[in-house]
Write a protein that holds these residues in place. Structure first.
Motif, PDB file in Angstrom:
ATOM      1  N   UNK A 201       0.870  -1.179   0.000  1.00  0.00           N
ATOM      2  CA  UNK A 201       0.000   0.000   0.000  1.00  0.00           C
ATOM      3  C   UNK A 201       0.903   1.224   0.000  1.00  0.00           C
ATOM      4  N   UNK A 202       0.602   2.183  -0.868  1.00  0.00           N
ATOM      5  CA  UNK A 202       1.500   3.323  -1.055  1.00  0.00           C
ATOM      6  C   UNK A 202       0.748   4.630  -0.864  1.00  0.00           C
ATOM      7  N   UNK A 203       0.763   5.158   0.355  1.00  0.00           N
ATOM      8  CA  UNK A 203       0.088   6.435   0.585  1.00  0.00           C
ATOM      9  C   UNK A 203       0.804   7.558  -0.152  1.00  0.00           C
ATOM     10  N   UNK A 204       0.051   8.563  -0.542  1.00  0.00           N
ATOM     11  CA  UNK A 204       0.651   9.705  -1.228  1.00  0.00           C
ATOM     12  C   UNK A 204      -0.205  10.941  -1.034  1.00  0.00           C
ATOM     13  N   UNK A 205       0.181  12.008  -1.692  1.00  0.00           N
ATOM     14  CA  UNK A 205      -0.543  13.274  -1.598  1.00  0.00           C
ATOM     15  C   UNK A 205      -1.026  13.704  -2.974  1.00  0.00           C
TER      16      UNK A 205
ATOM     17  N   UNK B 200      -4.983  16.849  -0.283  1.00  0.00           N
ATOM     18  CA  UNK B 200      -5.623  15.518  -0.283  1.00  0.00           C
ATOM     19  C   UNK B 200      -4.604  14.413  -0.031  1.00  0.00           C
ATOM     20  N   UNK B 202      -3.845  10.526  -0.870  1.00  0.00           N
ATOM     21  CA  UNK B 202      -4.240   9.650  -1.973  1.00  0.00           C
ATOM     22  C   UNK B 202      -3.638   8.270  -1.792  1.00  0.00           C
ATOM     23  N   UNK B 204      -2.820   4.396  -2.455  1.00  0.00           N
ATOM     24  CA  UNK B 204      -2.659   3.659  -3.707  1.00  0.00           C
ATOM     25  C   UNK B 204      -1.983   2.323  -3.447  1.00  0.00           C
TER      26      UNK B 204
END
Lengths: 227, 227
Positions: A201-205, B200, B202, B204
């Motif tokens: 799982x790769x959280x980002x903005x 935000x 996001x 992924x």
């Protein structure tokens, strides 16, 4: 997601207690301060547990860490904050933070799992009554969300300070728990024709969304772009 | 992150109770079943709260929803699952799920916030003793992590079933709480020279990582690529 560096790399680990030693998967537990601080600082919200009328309550809330102390804030009318201010010697809480890092697909249904990093803090929360500590805690709460932001916003005025309660929780009884790596399949299952492995799982903005009516001449600040 | 559709679009909302009506920001509360189901199904872990020796405990754990019932599993040796099996009428729990959607930067420190969607479930958890329901719950737990996966893995054998405890929690006393949109700045702060808006978050997925030694001829399954 990397574990952030902390300022206590040489400090002794947290002392394990009966309730911070898991009954299962003890090899996944850690009491390392640097690790715990990094996991706390990386999380946007914690889940705060307390007891009301004999039953458990778990609510998500913002928090911040300053050294070995955590701060939580809320309206002076909120139930747990009121309870922490009224109760002597304070409010018994359990504060938990969890990062979900990957989905672990094993050959057997039984060995499916999730890669995660969590911190559990047990303790007694107290209301912060010292005005200086309260102001510093509120700055820390803003900077926990966006580092550097407290210097680029209007500080709380007297009315806002009066409407906000802050409670503190010292990091004494603390443990981290981590699962990393691939599936732990049984040897006799390895030849089964199912794909196995980890989906990270790769959280980002996303791109910053300006507030309605914001002066378009105001640039997105560097501390935000840095995220 | 979109709210998943559920199969109960026409059902009545959950009945509000004293402990599911928030003391603050009541306009953010919802009792809509479809919304609640979507928020639960979208989350990989929940935070489960219970009371041990009079003190709150909050642990992250996998869960799954089947209709109006949630399931949690664990080792038969784990403390809360043992307690749910032993206690009559069961174990009082609070199960909470939170999605963090964005960082809200306001002109004033006071109005900084986080956009989130959360669900809080209060109730009594019971051990699942019916073998058929237990098997179906374990399938649901695997499919909650990766939809469709339970059909593409070895089902639990008798030894694994005996080592696994499953507890259930019915969706009766349930509420969702949501914060969306931009900052709620006070009118007198709008001209301040600070950028304001939302960053935000996001979530992924990364590329699937095959297990060590996995037959390279095994393709990544479609249900995984679909994520």
């Amino acid at each position: 997601m990397e574990i952030a560096m902390s300022d206590t790399a040489t400090a002794a680990p947290y002392q394990a207690t009966d309730r911070t030693v898991p009954t299962r998967s003890r090899e996944r537990a850690s009491y390392d301060r640097e690790l715990v601080h990094g996991l706390l600082d990386e999380a946007y919200v914690c889940h705060l547990g307390f007891v009301r009328d004999g039953a458990p309550v778990v609510l998500p809330t913002l928090f911040a860490r300053v050294g070995e102390r955590l701060y939580i804030h809320g309206s002076t009318g909120s139930r747990p904050l009121r309870a922490a201010g009224q109760a002597d010697p304070g409010l018994a809480v359990c504060l938990t933070v969890t990062h979900v890092d990957g989905l672990v697909l094993a050959k057997s249904a039984f060995h499916h799992s999730i890669n995660y990093r969590s911190v559990v803090v047990h303790g007694i929360a107290h209301e912060v009554t010292d005005p200086g500590e309260k102001r510093a805690a509120l700055d820390a709460l803003v900077d926990h969300v966006v580092p550097g932001r407290s210097l680029d916003s209007r500080p709380a005025n007297a009315k806002e300070l009066a409407a906000t309660a802050v409670i503190s929780l010292d990091l004494n009884e603390v443990s981290a728990k981590l699962r990393t790596g691939g599936p732990n399949d049984d040897p006799e299952d390895l030849a089964l024709p199912h794909w196995s492995g980890v989906l990270p799982l790769t959280p980002g903005y996303g791109a910053p969304v300006p507030a309605e009516g914001l002066d378009p001449a105001l640039p997105v600040p560097d501390y935000l772009s840095a995220l």
